[in-house]
Design a protein around this motif. Sequence first.
Motif, mmCIF file in Angstrom:
data_model
loop_
_atom_site.group_PDB
_atom_site.id
_atom_site.type_symbol
_atom_site.label_atom_id
_atom_site.label_comp_id
_atom_site.label_asym_id
_atom_site.label_seq_id
_atom_site.Cartn_x
_atom_site.Cartn_y
_atom_site.Cartn_z
ATOM 1 N N LEU A 112 44.282 47.852 32.741
ATOM 2 C CA LEU A 112 44.427 48.701 34.216
ATOM 3 C C LEU A 112 44.178 47.594 35.197
ATOM 4 C CD1 LEU A 112 42.262 51.531 33.285
ATOM 5 C CD2 LEU A 112 44.828 51.256 33.652
ATOM 6 N N PRO A 113 44.503 47.582 36.327
ATOM 7 C CA PRO A 113 44.610 46.411 37.408
ATOM 8 C C PRO A 113 43.224 46.353 37.616
ATOM 9 C CG PRO A 113 46.660 48.057 37.752
ATOM 10 C CD PRO A 113 45.876 48.580 36.693
ATOM 11 N N LEU A 114 43.089 45.082 37.832
ATOM 12 C CA LEU A 114 41.538 44.889 38.490
ATOM 13 C C LEU A 114 41.376 44.830 39.755
ATOM 14 C CD1 LEU A 114 38.716 43.713 37.912
ATOM 15 C CD2 LEU A 114 39.658 41.451 38.067
ATOM 16 N N LEU A 115 42.380 44.746 40.593
ATOM 17 C CA LEU A 115 42.404 44.457 42.117
ATOM 18 C C LEU A 115 42.576 45.712 42.756
ATOM 19 C CD1 LEU A 115 45.081 41.354 42.199
ATOM 20 C CD2 LEU A 115 42.501 41.308 42.110
ATOM 21 N N VAL A 116 42.565 46.960 42.097
ATOM 22 C CA VAL A 116 42.550 47.937 42.906
ATOM 23 C C VAL A 116 41.354 48.301 43.408
ATOM 24 C CG1 VAL A 116 44.552 49.080 41.720
ATOM 25 C CG2 VAL A 116 42.423 49.514 40.910
ATOM 26 N N GLY A 117 40.177 47.748 43.190
ATOM 27 C CA GLY A 117 38.785 48.124 43.524
ATOM 28 C C GLY A 117 38.061 47.620 42.503
ATOM 29 N N CYS A 118 36.593 47.623 42.712
ATOM 30 C CA CYS A 118 35.524 47.171 42.154
ATOM 31 C C CYS A 118 35.331 48.333 41.006
ATOM 32 C CB CYS A 118 34.379 46.350 42.996
ATOM 33 S SG CYS A 118 34.835 44.903 43.939
ATOM 34 N N THR A 127 32.523 50.621 39.184
ATOM 35 C CA THR A 127 31.237 50.817 38.960
ATOM 36 C C THR A 127 30.608 51.019 37.608
ATOM 37 O OG1 THR A 127 31.574 53.206 38.806
ATOM 38 C CG2 THR A 127 31.501 52.256 41.045
ATOM 39 N N SER A 128 31.302 50.735 36.618
ATOM 40 C CA SER A 128 30.745 50.653 35.268
ATOM 41 C C SER A 128 30.379 49.476 35.108
ATOM 42 C CB SER A 128 31.886 51.171 34.369
ATOM 43 O OG SER A 128 31.661 50.683 33.065
ATOM 44 N N LYS A 129 29.315 49.349 34.182
ATOM 45 C CA LYS A 129 28.690 47.996 33.603
ATOM 46 C C LYS A 129 29.623 47.525 32.867
ATOM 47 C CE LYS A 129 23.805 49.694 33.660
ATOM 48 N NZ LYS A 129 22.705 50.038 33.087
ATOM 49 N N THR A 130 30.491 47.982 32.197
ATOM 50 C CA THR A 130 31.702 47.552 31.267
ATOM 51 C C THR A 130 32.869 47.864 32.082
ATOM 52 O OG1 THR A 130 31.711 49.523 30.148
ATOM 53 C CG2 THR A 130 30.153 47.851 29.167
ATOM 54 N N ASP A 131 33.107 46.854 33.328
ATOM 55 C CA ASP A 131 34.390 47.079 33.895
ATOM 56 C C ASP A 131 35.555 46.705 33.068
ATOM 57 O OD1 ASP A 131 33.456 44.334 33.948
ATOM 58 O OD2 ASP A 131 33.981 43.886 35.768
ATOM 59 N N THR A 132 36.730 47.197 33.574
ATOM 60 C CA THR A 132 37.933 46.824 33.006
ATOM 61 C C THR A 132 38.488 45.747 33.657
ATOM 62 O OG1 THR A 132 39.209 48.682 34.302
ATOM 63 C CG2 THR A 132 38.161 49.318 32.067
ATOM 64 N N PHE A 133 39.534 45.269 33.254
ATOM 65 C CA PHE A 133 40.338 44.049 33.624
ATOM 66 C C PHE A 133 41.511 43.853 33.262
ATOM 67 C CE2 PHE A 133 37.691 42.793 30.146
ATOM 68 C CZ PHE A 133 38.617 42.021 29.117
ATOM 69 N N GLU A 134 42.216 43.060 34.270
ATOM 70 C CA GLU A 134 43.774 42.666 33.718
ATOM 71 C C GLU A 134 43.484 41.525 32.552
ATOM 72 O OE1 GLU A 134 46.782 43.117 34.315
ATOM 73 O OE2 GLU A 134 46.991 44.047 36.190
ATOM 74 N N VAL A 135 44.390 42.009 31.479
ATOM 75 C CA VAL A 135 44.440 40.923 30.305
ATOM 76 C C VAL A 135 44.620 39.469 30.880
ATOM 77 C CG1 VAL A 135 45.608 40.276 28.300
ATOM 78 C CG2 VAL A 135 44.886 42.857 28.531
ATOM 79 N N ALA A 136 45.584 39.324 31.765
ATOM 80 C CA ALA A 136 45.674 38.137 32.359
ATOM 81 C C ALA A 136 44.686 37.541 33.141
ATOM 82 C CB ALA A 136 47.033 38.026 33.226
ATOM 83 N N ASP A 137 43.643 38.381 33.617
ATOM 84 C CA ASP A 137 42.514 37.861 34.433
ATOM 85 C C ASP A 137 41.701 36.848 33.459
ATOM 86 O OD1 ASP A 137 41.143 38.009 36.906
ATOM 87 O OD2 ASP A 137 39.552 38.700 35.549
ATOM 88 N N ILE A 138 41.595 37.143 32.026
ATOM 89 C CA ILE A 138 40.767 36.334 31.227
ATOM 90 C C ILE A 138 41.811 35.168 30.828
ATOM 91 C CG2 ILE A 138 40.150 35.899 28.837
ATOM 92 C CD1 ILE A 138 38.046 37.699 30.420
#
Length: 256
Positions: free
Chosen positions: A18-24, A26-37
Motif C-alpha cells: 500500500l502506498p506510503l506517501l498517501v499519509g502517515c 497511525t498504527s504502530k505497525t505502519d504499512t509501507f511500499e515494498v520498494a521503500d525498503i
Amino acid sequence: MTISRLFTRSLLAVAVALPLLVGCSTSKTDTFEVADIARFSLPFERDVPSHPDSLRYVSVVEKERTVEIQSEKSYRGLTRDWSATRRNALQRRGVGRVSDYATLWGMDLSILSLQVEMGISGLTKDRALQLVEQRKNETRNEIQIDVYWFAPANASTVPGPNTDAEIRIDDGTRYDATRSDYGPIRDSFLPDGQRVLYRRNSFFFKRIQDEKDILANTQSLRMDVNRFGQGIDDTFIWTWEEAMEEQAQAANGASE
C-alpha cells in the motif's frame, strides 16, 4: 507452517504494498511500499539486532480482556533490520535505484506481524494468546525467508517460479528448502512516482534436521539462491554474533 499462516503472510505481502506517501499511518505497525525498503542501502551481510528466537524489541502484554503487542520499533523498521541485499548487488545495476532484498523472519518480526495481519489487539484474550503461541512455535520450527525481486515497469517477467534455495550455517552444513512459494507480479512506486515491478518469493526450511535445531549455537545464516538453473546466482547473509554476546554479558551482569 500451516496453510492459514501462509495465507496471512501472503495477505501481508499485499498489505505492505500500500502506498506510503498517501499519509502517515497511525498504527504502530505502519504499512509501507515494498520498494521503500529496497531504496535503503541495505548491507549484503546483515547484523541483525537479536537471535532469531529472541523477543528483544517486541513484547506481548496481557490486559484484562485483550492482548496488546508493543514494539520499540515500527513494523517497517524491524523489517529493514532483518533485511539484506544480494551479496553481488554492487556488481549489477539496480532497477530504478532499488535492489533485490531478502527478509529473515525472526521472532520479533513474526510476533509484530500478527498485529499487521489480523489486528490481534481486537481479538479476545484467549484467541490472541493462542495465535501468539502458535506463531512462536512456527518460528521455532521453521525458518522463513522472503525474497523480493524487482524489475523495470516494462519487464515481461520477474524472477520467482522455479527458483531454488539452500541455507548454510556456521560449520558449512547446507540444507535445501523444504518448500517454496511465490506471489504474483505487483506494482510498487518510488517517492518520485517511478513505477517498478516486484515479486515475493518465500523459502521455508525445517529447523529440526538430523534430530537437532540447526540454529542452536549458530551465529550466522547464509542463503544461496539459484534463479536460472546454473549454480548460485544470489547470496544473502545474516549474522547475530554481537547480539548473542550482548545477551551473554547482560545475563552475567544480572547474576553478579
